[in-house]
Design an enzyme around this catalytic site. Structure first.
Site, short mmCIF file in Angstrom:
data_model
loop_
_atom_site.label_atom_id
_atom_site.label_comp_id
_atom_site.label_asym_id
_atom_site.label_seq_id
_atom_site.Cartn_x
_atom_site.Cartn_y
_atom_site.Cartn_z
N GLU A 1 -17.40 62.61 -21.90
CA GLU A 1 -18.60 63.77 -20.47
C GLU A 1 -19.71 62.35 -21.65
OE1 GLU A 1 -17.99 67.84 -21.49
OE2 GLU A 1 -19.12 67.29 -22.85
N CYS A 2 -20.57 62.54 -20.34
CA CYS A 2 -22.31 61.59 -20.26
C CYS A 2 -22.04 60.66 -21.43
CB CYS A 2 -22.59 63.01 -20.42
SG CYS A 2 -24.95 62.75 -20.24
#
Length: 447
Positions: free
Chosen positions: A330-331
């Site tokens: 994620e991210c």
């Protein structure tokens, strides 16, 4: 349906920057210093404020998010995480009525307060105003049906507090539960994603002790406890989780990768996973006996040289990827899988490079829909998520379609074969099937 007594209170605010995090931290530390067992929660998707809560109460703080998790799961998690405590303190998000979109109060502090029956205390920044503070408070009290039972005034001096308190209580009939003066020694710095993280502040203990001492003198803690103790009984439904497999999952966790929902990690453990924490900046390789890899969000852009020079870890992750190990990112973890960040070489599992920008790229709640079959979502399936980043990549396409409440859409994510990587953050309790599929993919890899 289960029913239990949970002493609970929300410290909400008129707007972002009004001081609700400072007031919440002061109250948490003061209550802990009194010997109370305190549970801490944060409304919404924020990762950083719970880190401060956790450092103060010396146990994990949790998020309450009706959009990411759904009300049924949120109620269960709140009840579970409030067990064996004297009081649960919930910090609000943004302004009291600010919700999922620009024109709705859904998932706002107000919405969570109403639906979970949490009495609220409104933090009001009084800087630059006197009688107008009462007018502002009246607006919050009258705007919609709410559970605001008291206010705390921020940035108020001792000699001015009596005037504020008398004006507000006489004109509005709302209780004023105290004030916080400005204390420069307790200020916490900020950066592009919000406050600096708790682990980065060497003097955090001294700052919170100072805040607690001030709160004992200036805030009516007994009134706050009385409000919490008078909250109605809490209804919730117990949610059973299937144990799937005893896989071992490597989870990146250090200053570069530190954005995780504690309940999401514990859900994986409930499903049978053993989580093995490691540091992509310090460790030279993955342990050899792991069956999956999770790379969370955080601040990789602050540690580019260390990440780029750690060839041992980069090669280890690339080898695991080539062997088919399931990877969820994620991210910041998504960026680490790219060719580069600001021209610093990364793992190069994903072809595009990433660049940091001066302005926010995407922000807010989204619903993700898979354009094709992926490791965790099948074609046409959707998941709730939240996106917040100051970087962009070179690709203008993605495996998922993101849609905001406003109707705006864009493509995001790299979800191919054994990789599910994306900018948005996902809470597994709102998307339990995704967590289960990740465990099963790890089990397949293990076999």
């Amino acid at each position: 349906m289960m029913n239990k007594k949970i002493n609970r209170i929300m410290i909400a605010g008129t707007n972002s920057g009004c001081g609700k995090t400072t007031v919440t931290c002061a109250i948490l530390k003061a209550l802990k210093n009194r010997g109370l067992k305190v549970a801490a929660f944060k409304c919404g998707p924020d990762y950083i404020d719970p880190m401060f809560h956790s450092e103060i109460i010396e146990t994990n703080s949790r998020n309450i998010d009706l959009f990411l998790c759904g009300e049924r799961q949120a109620r269960y998690l709140f009840a579970k995480n409030s067990e064996n405590t004297d009081v649960s303190v919930v910090e609000g998000v943004m302004g009291f009525y600010d919700g999922v979109g620009g024109n709705t109060g859904e998932n706002s502090s107000w919405d969570i307060s109403n639906k979970l029956g949490i009495p609220a205390v409104l933090v009001v920044n009084c800087k630059g105003a006197s009688v107008s503070v009462a007018a502002m408070i009246k607006g919050y009290l009258d705007f919609d049906k709410n559970r605001i039972e008291a206010v705390v005034l921020n940035n108020v001096s001792k000699h001015m507090y009596k005037m504020y308190k008398e004006t507000i209580e006489n004109r509005l009939g709302i209780r004023v539960a105290g004030y916080m003066p400005f204390e420069p020694e307790a200020v916490i710095g900020s950066r592009h994603l919000g406050l600096v993280t708790a682990k980065e502040i060497g003097s955090l203990k001294q700052k919170t002790e100072l805040l607690a001492a001030i709160a004992e003198e200036t805030i009516d803690l007994d009134l706050l406890l009385d409000i919490a103790n008078n909250a109605e009984h809490f209804d919730y439904e117990k949610i059973e989780v299937e144990q799937i497999s005893d896989v071992r999952i490597a989870v990146a966790k250090d200053r570069a990768f530190c954005f995780y929902y504690q309940d999401s990690l514990e859900l994986l453990e409930k499903m049978g996973a053993k989580l093995i924490y490691f540091s992509p900046t310090e460790d030279i390789r993955l342990t050899e006996d792991v069956d999956g890899l999770i790379l969370g969000g955080g601040y990789p852009e602050l540690y580019l040289e260390k990440l780029s020079k750690n060839a041992g870890m980069i090669n280890s992750i690339r080898a695991a990827w080539r062997e088919g190990m399931p990877i969820y990112a994620e991210c910041g973890g998504f960026m680490y899988l790219g060719k580069s960040i600001n021209s610093y070489a990364m793992t190069h599992i994903i072809e595009p490079g990433f660049e940091m920008t001066e302005k926010l790229q995407n922000f807010g709640y989204v619903t993700l829909t898979a354009k094709d079959n992926t490791m965790l979502l099948e074609h046409g399936e959707s998941a709730t998520a939240h996106e917040f980043h100051y970087s962009k990549n070179d690709s203008d396409s993605g495996s998922l379609t993101a849609r905001k409440a406003s109707g705006k859409t864009w493509e995001t994510g790299y979800c191919k074969e054994n990789v599910f990587a994306l900018y948005p953050h996902i809470h597994f309790w709102g998307n339990i099937q995704m967590a289960a599929r990740f465990i099963k993919k790890c089990e397949e890899y293990k076999k």
